[in-house]
Design an enzyme around this catalytic site. Sequence first.
Site, short mmCIF file in Angstrom:
data_model
loop_
_atom_site.label_atom_id
_atom_site.label_comp_id
_atom_site.label_asym_id
_atom_site.label_seq_id
_atom_site.Cartn_x
_atom_site.Cartn_y
_atom_site.Cartn_z
N LYS A 98 0.86 -1.17 0.00
CA LYS A 98 0.00 0.00 0.00
C LYS A 98 0.90 1.23 0.00
O LYS A 98 1.50 1.58 1.02
CB LYS A 98 -0.90 -0.01 1.24
CG LYS A 98 -1.90 1.12 1.26
CD LYS A 98 -2.89 0.93 2.40
CE LYS A 98 -4.03 1.93 2.31
NZ LYS A 98 -3.57 3.32 2.34
N CYS A 107 38.63 -3.08 6.52
CA CYS A 107 37.52 -3.98 6.25
C CYS A 107 37.44 -5.04 7.35
O CYS A 107 38.44 -5.68 7.67
CB CYS A 107 37.72 -4.65 4.89
SG CYS A 107 36.51 -5.93 4.55
#
Length: 651
Positions: A143, A390
């Site tokens: 919706k 990282c």
Amino acid sequence: MLNEIQKEIFSKKHEKLHLSLLIEVLEGIVEFKSLNEEFQLEILEITNACYRAKHELINDRVYDGFQEIFKESNELGEYHPYLTNVESEDVLEGKTVELPQRMLSTQKAYTFKSINKWLDNVIKTGNMVDISELDIEIRITPKLDGYAGYDDGSTLYTRGNGVRGRDISFAFERGLQVAKSAQRGLGAGEIVISKDYFESNLSKYFENSRNIQASIIAEKNIDKRVQKAMNEGAAVFYPFSKLENWEGKISDLRSDFDAITQNILASCDYDVDGVVLECKNQKIKEKMGATRKHHRWQIALKSNDEKAQVEVLEVIPQTSRNGKLTPVVRINPTKLSGAEISRVTAHHYGMVRDKKIGKGAILEIVRSGLVIPKIEKVIESANADIPDVCPCCNEDLKWVDDSLYCLNTSACKDQIEKSIIHFFDTLGNNDGFGTATISNLNKHGVSTIYDVYLLENNSIKLSELGYKEKTVKNLQDALTRSRTVEIEDWRFLAAFGLNRLGLGVAENLLEHHSIESIFDLDTKELVKIDGFAKKTAIQLVKGLSSIKDVFQKIYSLHFNLTVTPKKSDQLDSNSPIAGKIVVFTGAMTQGARGDMEKQAKLLGAKVGKSVSGKTDFLITGEKVGENKLNAARDKGVKVLSEEEYLSLIND
Ligand SMILES: [Zn+2]
């Protein structure tokens, strides 16, 4: 005591407020002061909307009094967004025109229990028209929480009060596009903006996406950032018929409701406030019919926003398949809309840096029903928690725009494994290669998709990796199957996981160019395609050249690809009506009007439902009033009889 228009406004605007409470406040039975902040705000919004629609509920003095009380009682005081926001234009303001089709609102439910009751009703109606439960089809779509409109192919209308709306066709003239590069004229839909785009490009300048929609449909000059969002295809008109959806039987839906709705909601990169369920069987729809306000064969399950203030425990970096680091914010576990939330995701590390998110920071998070919670704002900042290397491979990180990247593409375990998993996930025809298998293969040096396929004929290697004979055969069968089962070429292309080359973009691209030829395209050729912005095109050219060799190797394994039909085959661009807007009126003598409209579309014309200044041809059948023809001629529309039209297109 409310008139029709006031009631309409109430029904559209109210969330939790009951009509009876509103009336009690208006009549002075209940004091405004005694209400909680939420109800006060709703009353202010409703009375203000009525005032702007020139159907005022209370006089200015009373309204000002309410506003003063709200200023005192709400937590943010005079800085509350309602009090500081420039008002968006209201739907009911301005000159209105009749909609080509009535737009009813959707019946709303807030619990699964109500949905179950509705499903029972659908089944009962099915019995009445001889359709058994097993033959009933239900469709579920997100919706959209945008700005409702109706596009008849030549005019775009606001939903207005469902009968009359404003003509906002200028939004298309300004460059608004139809989602998924679809054509105009697909009826009801919503103007929405990509959440992703909003977060990264507009959230610094606009409080929320409503302000963007208001700018798109405002008559005055459009904000240049909003213009850019339209040009880049981030703000679009999304016809409901084009929405991602789930279709299936009632029994499947009942047994798996949560997962199905979660999937639907996750598929949508726009603001949503629930899901819409509808019955697809025409006979049942006709039998169920409509009330004055909504269709009975359709219902929305709405979710209410829930907010909470939470403390940050730490920010954990996660390396994604393209090397971008996602900041996962671990928080003090908090209940929100019935679920315990212990982590939320920040959009990118630029946000962590700029808003100073780190241990001890206080965030406001919000969860709209079933949707994943997000960070609404930072209430108290702390030291930004930003990694240098990282977390997976220890490589130094690089800033690219607002994001941190690990550029160690060929050796970073997370990137390798997530890319391979993405490939198989996207193909969707290979169950054997899940996370555990891929991870095990990578540990033993099988670190590319191509390497994985080499195992199809290498049982020895697979047994060396510790797989038993039966598993070896299963894995090899899975690989063979994934190559030989028919699969769309755009899905295959999207499986490579290139930035900005998702399923929709891949399909659009292959509607214009063959999969072999895309690596030779330059930016100029790409931007010619509807829906490709310059920025996307530049990134794609770069991205495609970076995967060219890898792609060719895997492509040479002979996947069973179905070729996407080319747009250029679908329409004859030499036809004199190609690209023109054509409207048919009156009864046709040479064939059904529907067939003639279809034919016109095949010839590349856009078929409108009513005449406007943009219509090129009005094709008239029998019994068309002279007034109508003159009105069309006044607008500069070329009027053709059916015979004239047929000789034009058959020449
Ligand atoms: Zn790495």
